[in-house]
Write an enzyme that holds these catalytic residues in place. Sequence first.
Site: not given
Ligand code: MLT
Length: 214
Positions: A107, A157, A188
Site C-alpha cells: 500500500s 480493492d 486491499h
Molecule cells: C494507504 O492507505 O496507504 C493508501 O491506500 C496508499 C497511500 O496513501 O499511499
Amino acid sequence: MAELAFVHHYQPGKTPASPTLLLLHGTGGNEHDLLGLAPDLLPEAGVLSPRGKVLEHGMPRFFRRLAEGMFDLEDLRVRTAELADFVIAAAAQYGFDAARVIAAGFSNGANIAASIVLLRPGVLHRAVLFRAMVPLVPDPLPLVPGTPVLVSNGRADPIVAAAETERLAALLRDAGAEVTLVLQAAGHHLIPEDLIRAREWLGSSGRSTQGERR
Ligand code: MLT
C-alpha cells in the site's frame, strides 16, 4: 557509527552477497509489520525495514497525502530521495550489497517503492508492489530499463481501482521496467496467494511475464 535517517529494523542475510529485502509498511504500520513476510518471500535475504516518518493522525506513512489517493507530490519527492539515500547509507554501514536491494512494499510502502523505481533508478534491483497505485507521473518520464517489478493487486480493492492498477503497470512499462502484473481475488488486504506468487517471481530469473493475469 553514524546514525541512519530512519528508525528501522535490520537483520543480515545468510551471506554478505545475499540480497536484502527492503520492507515498506502500509499506513499505520511500523518497521515490525512486514517482518513475517521475509522468510516467505526470500528466506536467505537480509532485511532492512524502516518506519515511515510522516505521521497522519499518529499513523506512520512514508509520505504525506492530502486525501485518500491524493498525494502531496512535493513531499513525495523529498521523502523518496531521503529513503533512497537511507538505503545507500544502510548498505555502507551494515555491509550488504547495495546492488541487490529488493523492495517489498504494501500500500503506502508499495507506492513509495514505485516512486523510488521511477525517481531513483538503480537503487532498487527489483520491486514487489502489493496493492500499489500510481505515486506520481514524472515529466519527463525517466528510463529504468529492465527493472523487474511485480505488481500484485486485488481485483476487489476498494482503495485501488482496476484502472489505477492498469495505469501503474503502463507507467512503469513506459519507463522501461519489466512489469509482471498479478490480479488476486482479493481486496486491499494481502492473501496467501500474494506471497506464493511473489515468492515464485522472486525465485524466477527476474525476466518479465508481461501481461500475465490470473
Ligand atoms: C494507504 O492507505 O496507504 C493508501 O491506500 C496508499 C497511500 O496513501 O499511499
